[in-house]
Design an enzyme around this catalytic site. Structure first.
Site, PDB file in Angstrom:
ATOM      1  CD  GLU A 102      -2.820   1.026   2.669  1.00 58.13           C
ATOM      2  OE1 GLU A 102      -3.128  -0.435   2.949  1.00 58.13           O
ATOM      3  OE2 GLU A 102      -2.876   1.760   3.293  1.00 58.13           O
ATOM      4  CG  ASP A 104      -1.739   4.466   2.899  1.00 55.59           C
ATOM      5  OD1 ASP A 104      -2.299   4.004   2.113  1.00 55.59           O
ATOM      6  OD2 ASP A 104      -1.236   3.850   4.024  1.00 55.59           O
ATOM      7  CD  GLU A 106      -5.087   7.765   5.744  1.00 53.42           C
ATOM      8  OE1 GLU A 106      -5.914   7.013   6.122  1.00 53.42           O
ATOM      9  OE2 GLU A 106      -4.197   7.591   6.856  1.00 53.42           O
ATOM     10  N   GLY A 200      -4.878  14.924  17.069  1.00 47.06           N
ATOM     11  CA  GLY A 200      -4.927  13.470  17.941  1.00 47.06           C
ATOM     12  C   GLY A 200      -6.295  13.059  18.344  1.00 47.06           C
ATOM     13  NE  ARG A 278       5.652   3.883  15.407  1.00 42.75           N
ATOM     14  CZ  ARG A 278       5.216   4.315  14.237  1.00 42.75           C
ATOM     15  NH1 ARG A 278       5.621   5.340  13.676  1.00 42.75           N
ATOM     16  NH2 ARG A 278       4.540   3.441  13.366  1.00 42.75           N
TER      17      ARG A 278
HETATM   18  C1  LIG Z   1      -4.695  21.311  13.262  1.00 48.91           C
HETATM   19  O1  LIG Z   1      -4.002  22.646  13.804  1.00 48.91           O
HETATM   20  C2  LIG Z   1      -3.508  22.244  14.893  1.00 48.91           C
HETATM   21  C3  LIG Z   1      -3.319  23.922  15.575  1.00 48.91           C
HETATM   22  O2  LIG Z   1      -2.556  24.811  14.571  1.00 48.91           O
HETATM   23  C4  LIG Z   1      -2.103  21.601  14.800  1.00 48.91           C
HETATM   24  O3  LIG Z   1      -1.406  21.369  15.858  1.00 48.91           O
HETATM   25  C5  LIG Z   1      -2.527  20.666  13.890  1.00 48.91           C
HETATM   26  O4  LIG Z   1      -1.197  19.825  13.601  1.00 48.91           O
HETATM   27  C6  LIG Z   1      -3.310  20.803  12.689  1.00 48.91           C
HETATM   28  N1  LIG Z   1      -3.719  19.480  12.047  1.00 48.91           N
HETATM   29  C7  LIG Z   1      -4.374  18.255  12.433  1.00 48.91           C
HETATM   30  C8  LIG Z   1      -4.667  17.389  11.411  1.00 48.91           C
HETATM   31  O5  LIG Z   1      -4.642  18.115  13.599  1.00 48.91           O
END
Ligand SMILES: *[C@@H]1O[C@H](CO)[C@@H](O)[C@H](O)[C@H]1NC(C)=O
Ligand SMILES: *[C@@H]1O[C@H](CO)[C@@H](O)[C@H](O)[C@H]1NC(C)=O
Length: 290
Positions: A102, A104, A106, A200, A278
């Site tokens: 695969e 990717d 995303e 996250g 990790r």
């Molecule tokens: C979303 O925005 C926050 C704050 O700028 C950042 O830490 C994060 O990496 C960004 N992207 C995602 C997918 O969380």
């Protein structure tokens, strides 16, 4: 007049399907099937545009009609605009089975004005854990941008608007499996992943903004189509004068090496090869390239 042998007819059909896929203007009706989403995925504008959407009930997805064994595959995507937090647009190549390969891309959505994350991974023989993540140097929701995968027997190169962002080399001679025996299809889907995608999983999808929509256009595959156990790119005959198979041995020249370094220095936000916590037993072998 003697009849053409069936083998010659089939060979020329395979040949012309390769030429067609590489030179004729993209038409999503010819190259892709919408596979799920109950009407949320659509091909419009006479096959020139494909859209996927996501609402609280379902996402949607499509896959290529063809399987490919190596190729240079370009697609333009315009990602979910505005508050796309919690959404993931996945665009990838994958083979089948429990020891699949695969490649990717995303795209992890975010709150309005906050950056998307472009997440990449490479699986060989069912094993991934090779994530690299990037911010982009533009707003991927304002316009279409070209996301490309060059996959040949020596390397996989991920590019954005022609700028290489990641290279995964064939290091089979050092015992690292490389995707090269299993044909892959192109897949894409738009789905809800608010349990992990944005910060996250801290930021959830705001369904008052649904439906969320991502768009695709200008698909181009300069690729070897795999069909009934054989490839449209015979390995033992020279490329025909009308097809340009130089991608089959393409590598990064010094200016592209520099652009790759620029992206990795300025836009890479996660690299499994730098994640010593990790991998306490040592980094994966392909990381030790020096
Ligand atoms: C979303 O925005 C926050 C704050 O700028 C950042 O830490 C994060 O990496 C960004 N992207 C995602 C997918 O969380
Ligand atoms: C083949 O494509 C490469 C780039 O992919 C290009 O540099 C080269 O000039 C092309 N050759 C021919 C004969 O079209």
């Amino acid at each position: 007049m003697p009849m053409a042998s069936p083998v010659a007819v089939i060979a020329s059909l395979v040949f012309y399907s390769f030429i067609a896929s590489s030179t004729v203007a993209a038409n999503f009706y010819n190259d892709f099937d919408i596979t799920w989403g109950d009407g949320r995925g659509q091909i419009v504008n006479n096959g020139q545009l494909l859209t996927l959407s996501l609402d609280k009930a379902s996402g949607s997805g499509f896959q290529s009609k063809n399987e490919y064994l190596f190729g240079k595959i370009d697609m333009q995507l315009k990602l979910v605009p505005g508050n796309s937090a919690g959404t993931v647009t996945a665009y990838y190549l994958s083979s089948k089975g429990s020891t699949w390969d695969e490649i990717d891309f995303e795209f992890l959505g975010n709150l309005s004005g906050d950056p998307y994350i472009l997440h990449t991974n490479v699986f060989s023989q069912g094993k991934g854990n090779r994530e690299q993540q990037f911010y982009l140097w533009f707003d991927p929701t304002a316009d279409f941008h070209t996301y490309s995968i060059l996959w040949n027997p020596q390397r996989i190169i991920f590019s954005v608007d022609g700028t290489p962002i990641r290279e995964f080399k064939n290091m089979e001679s050092k015992g690292v499996p490389f995707p090269k025996d299993q044909p892959m299809r192109i897949y894409s889907s738009l789905w809800n992943a608010d349990d992990w995608a944005t910060r996250g999983g801290l930021v959830k999808t705001d369904w008052t903004h649904a439906p969320f929509t991502a768009s695709y256009r200008n698909f181009n595959a300069n690729a070897c189509i795999w069909s009934s156990g054989s490839s449209s790119c015979p390995s033992n005959s020279p490329p025909s004068s009308t097809s340009n198979n130089s991608w089959l041995s393409q590598e990064l020249d010094s200016s592209n090496q520099e652009r790759l370094q620029w992206v990795q220095k300025n836009y890479m936000i996660y690299n499994y090869c730098a994640d010593t916590k990790r991998f306490p037993q040592g980094l994966p072998f392909e990381c030790n390239t020096a």
